[in-house]
Design a protein around this motif. Sequence first.
Motif, mmCIF file in Angstrom:
data_model
loop_
_atom_site.group_PDB
_atom_site.id
_atom_site.type_symbol
_atom_site.label_atom_id
_atom_site.label_comp_id
_atom_site.label_asym_id
_atom_site.label_seq_id
_atom_site.Cartn_x
_atom_site.Cartn_y
_atom_site.Cartn_z
ATOM 1 N N GLU A 110 67.304 28.125 65.649
ATOM 2 C CA GLU A 110 65.927 28.144 65.161
ATOM 3 C C GLU A 110 65.722 27.171 64.023
ATOM 4 N N ALA A 111 66.715 26.398 63.749
ATOM 5 C CA ALA A 111 66.617 25.546 62.574
ATOM 6 C C ALA A 111 65.446 24.589 62.657
ATOM 7 N N ASN A 112 65.055 24.268 63.834
ATOM 8 C CA ASN A 112 63.955 23.332 63.954
ATOM 9 C C ASN A 112 62.604 24.031 64.039
ATOM 10 N N LEU A 113 62.607 25.279 63.736
ATOM 11 C CA LEU A 113 61.319 25.958 63.658
ATOM 12 C C LEU A 113 60.887 25.984 62.201
ATOM 13 N N GLU A 114 59.649 25.717 62.002
ATOM 14 C CA GLU A 114 59.161 25.744 60.641
ATOM 15 C C GLU A 114 59.337 27.135 60.072
ATOM 16 N N SER A 115 59.701 27.171 58.840
ATOM 17 C CA SER A 115 60.020 28.456 58.247
ATOM 18 C C SER A 115 58.820 29.389 58.226
ATOM 19 N N ASN A 116 57.669 28.820 58.016
ATOM 20 C CA ASN A 116 56.519 29.715 57.898
ATOM 21 C C ASN A 116 55.978 30.140 59.252
ATOM 22 N N GLY A 117 55.493 29.207 59.982
ATOM 23 C CA GLY A 117 54.741 29.575 61.176
ATOM 24 C C GLY A 117 55.502 29.397 62.460
ATOM 25 N N MET A 118 56.782 29.140 62.362
ATOM 26 C CA MET A 118 57.586 28.951 63.557
ATOM 27 C C MET A 118 57.088 27.773 64.397
ATOM 28 N N ARG A 119 56.420 26.865 63.787
ATOM 29 C CA ARG A 119 55.984 25.711 64.573
ATOM 30 C C ARG A 119 57.194 24.881 64.930
ATOM 31 N N PRO A 120 57.402 24.671 66.197
ATOM 32 C CA PRO A 120 58.598 23.930 66.585
ATOM 33 C C PRO A 120 58.485 22.472 66.156
ATOM 34 N N ARG A 121 59.557 21.984 65.663
ATOM 35 C CA ARG A 121 59.560 20.580 65.288
ATOM 36 C C ARG A 121 60.409 19.836 66.293
ATOM 37 N N LYS A 122 59.788 18.927 66.926
ATOM 38 C CA LYS A 122 60.505 18.235 67.988
ATOM 39 C C LYS A 122 61.483 17.240 67.384
ATOM 40 N N PRO A 123 62.694 17.279 67.821
ATOM 41 C CA PRO A 123 63.658 16.313 67.283
ATOM 42 C C PRO A 123 63.356 14.914 67.796
ATOM 43 N N CYS A 124 63.629 13.954 66.981
ATOM 44 C CA CYS A 124 63.373 12.579 67.390
ATOM 45 C C CYS A 124 64.592 12.022 68.112
ATOM 46 N N ASN A 125 64.397 10.881 68.716
ATOM 47 C CA ASN A 125 65.473 10.226 69.458
ATOM 48 C C ASN A 125 65.588 8.758 69.088
ATOM 49 N N CYS A 126 65.271 8.463 67.874
ATOM 50 C CA CYS A 126 65.233 7.067 67.450
ATOM 51 C C CYS A 126 66.621 6.440 67.536
ATOM 52 N N THR A 127 66.625 5.179 67.879
ATOM 53 C CA THR A 127 67.895 4.473 67.962
ATOM 54 C C THR A 127 67.915 3.220 67.102
ATOM 55 N N LYS A 128 66.786 2.593 66.922
ATOM 56 C CA LYS A 128 66.792 1.303 66.259
ATOM 57 C C LYS A 128 66.034 1.279 64.947
ATOM 58 N N SER A 129 65.348 2.320 64.650
ATOM 59 C CA SER A 129 64.523 2.293 63.448
ATOM 60 C C SER A 129 65.207 2.966 62.272
ATOM 61 N N GLN A 130 66.349 3.521 62.509
ATOM 62 C CA GLN A 130 67.050 4.282 61.485
ATOM 63 C C GLN A 130 66.177 5.410 60.944
ATOM 64 N N CYS A 131 65.182 5.728 61.690
ATOM 65 C CA CYS A 131 64.261 6.798 61.283
ATOM 66 C C CYS A 131 63.659 6.504 59.912
ATOM 67 N N LEU A 132 63.498 5.232 59.640
ATOM 68 C CA LEU A 132 62.905 4.851 58.358
ATOM 69 C C LEU A 132 61.643 4.033 58.572
ATOM 70 N N LYS A 133 61.118 4.095 59.770
ATOM 71 C CA LYS A 133 59.838 3.463 60.015
ATOM 72 C C LYS A 133 58.931 4.489 60.650
ATOM 73 N N LEU A 134 57.691 4.168 60.668
ATOM 74 C CA LEU A 134 56.726 5.141 61.167
ATOM 75 C C LEU A 134 56.883 5.376 62.656
ATOM 76 N N TYR A 135 57.663 4.567 63.293
ATOM 77 C CA TYR A 135 57.970 4.864 64.686
ATOM 78 C C TYR A 135 58.561 6.261 64.805
ATOM 79 N N CYS A 136 59.321 6.623 63.831
ATOM 80 C CA CYS A 136 59.982 7.936 63.855
ATOM 81 C C CYS A 136 58.987 9.008 63.442
#
Length: 335
Positions: A110-136
């Motif tokens: 459940e780690a990817n569920l928001e603590s408050n409302g259980m809103r699922p947070r979809k994991p990203c699959n970035c490969t080239k942006s280092q997850c440091l651009k808005l692509y992520c």
Amino acid sequence: MQYIKFVTATNSETLPTSASTITTVKTPVQASPTNIVLSEIKPAAASQGTAIAPKPLKNIAAKTTVTTGQVVMLPSYVQTQLNTKVPIPMRHTPVAKQVSPDTSVNITPEANLESNGMRPRKPCNCTKSQCLKLYCDCFANGEFCYMCNCMNCYNNLDNEDHRQRAIKTCLERNPNAFRPKIGKAKDVSGDSSVRKHTKGCNCKRSGCLKNYCECYEAKIACSNNCKCVGCRNIEDSMEKKGMRNNLEDGFNQQLQGKMTQSKDPLQFRPRRTSNSRQAINFINDDVIEATSQCMLTISNSEEAGMQDDEVTKRQIIEEFGRCLKEIIDYSMLHN
DNA sequence: GAGTTTGAAACT
DNA sequence: CAGTTTCAAACTC
Ligand SMILES: [Zn+2]
Ligand SMILES: [Zn+2]
Ligand SMILES: [Zn+2]
Ligand SMILES: [Zn+2]
Ligand SMILES: [Zn+2]
Ligand SMILES: [Zn+2]
């Protein structure tokens, strides 16, 4: 393959299924069918990389398996609506404070569920942006990556320096980069809730009826902020919806007639004024005649007394013109 | 799952 | 600003 869709139906949410059906006419065009419907065209855009060779047009909306012209099939966007898929987690909704990735705690699924409302947070699959651009999406939502599938991820506490630098870069490029993209549902009492995409979308080929469109993804109608082409993600009154459907039916009937009365159905009938640039080639004589006939029908309907008042008639014609303009604009866009 | 399509974000 | 490239997700089969 060239497809013309003349579908005026719009907002899928409230689209009555019975009326949302689309008549398609299948006609051999250079050994490939032409689906004529109203309002959406997929130009033969040579996509990235591929050079001159024009790619076949494909129908965006639906698999049309019609030979008789009678059969009708729901466009895919209606179908997906009916499937009532799991609602896509709304982006841009307030997000609970990101718990710092604390490896000592909370390695649960459940780690990817928001603590408050259980809103699922979809994991990203970035490969080239280092997850440091808005692509992520994680980064864009101001969240750390956690339990994502990204590679070379810097969007975590271990790389705060990089991360902060990236945030700074993004912010100086767009000071609102991390603000919600959807205007708040400000509706205190003066009704007319205004939930708008603050920047609007720029969709060209999805009709704003797929999740490619950020407006549609947020489950809001497109607004004046949008610069989309061939948008069908617009709110419509019932009357207007009915008008659109009638228009669509009338046009398709006309067109169907033109097609079938063609002597050699295997013969592609190009436009008489073959001066046309290739972009507009799908507007062949059949389409033109059907269009004319449709408008003639509208204008004649008065005397027959079978139609509605002047105002409605005018509205229909205006709508028809608008659809036509959309088709042409869209086709001019590329190719 | 592989391949394609799409439009925002990034870049020039 | 416009045109192009990059990118990750949405989508299709
Ligand atoms: Zn990422
Ligand atoms: Zn992530
Ligand atoms: Zn990441
Ligand atoms: Zn859109
Ligand atoms: Zn929009
Ligand atoms: Zn739109």
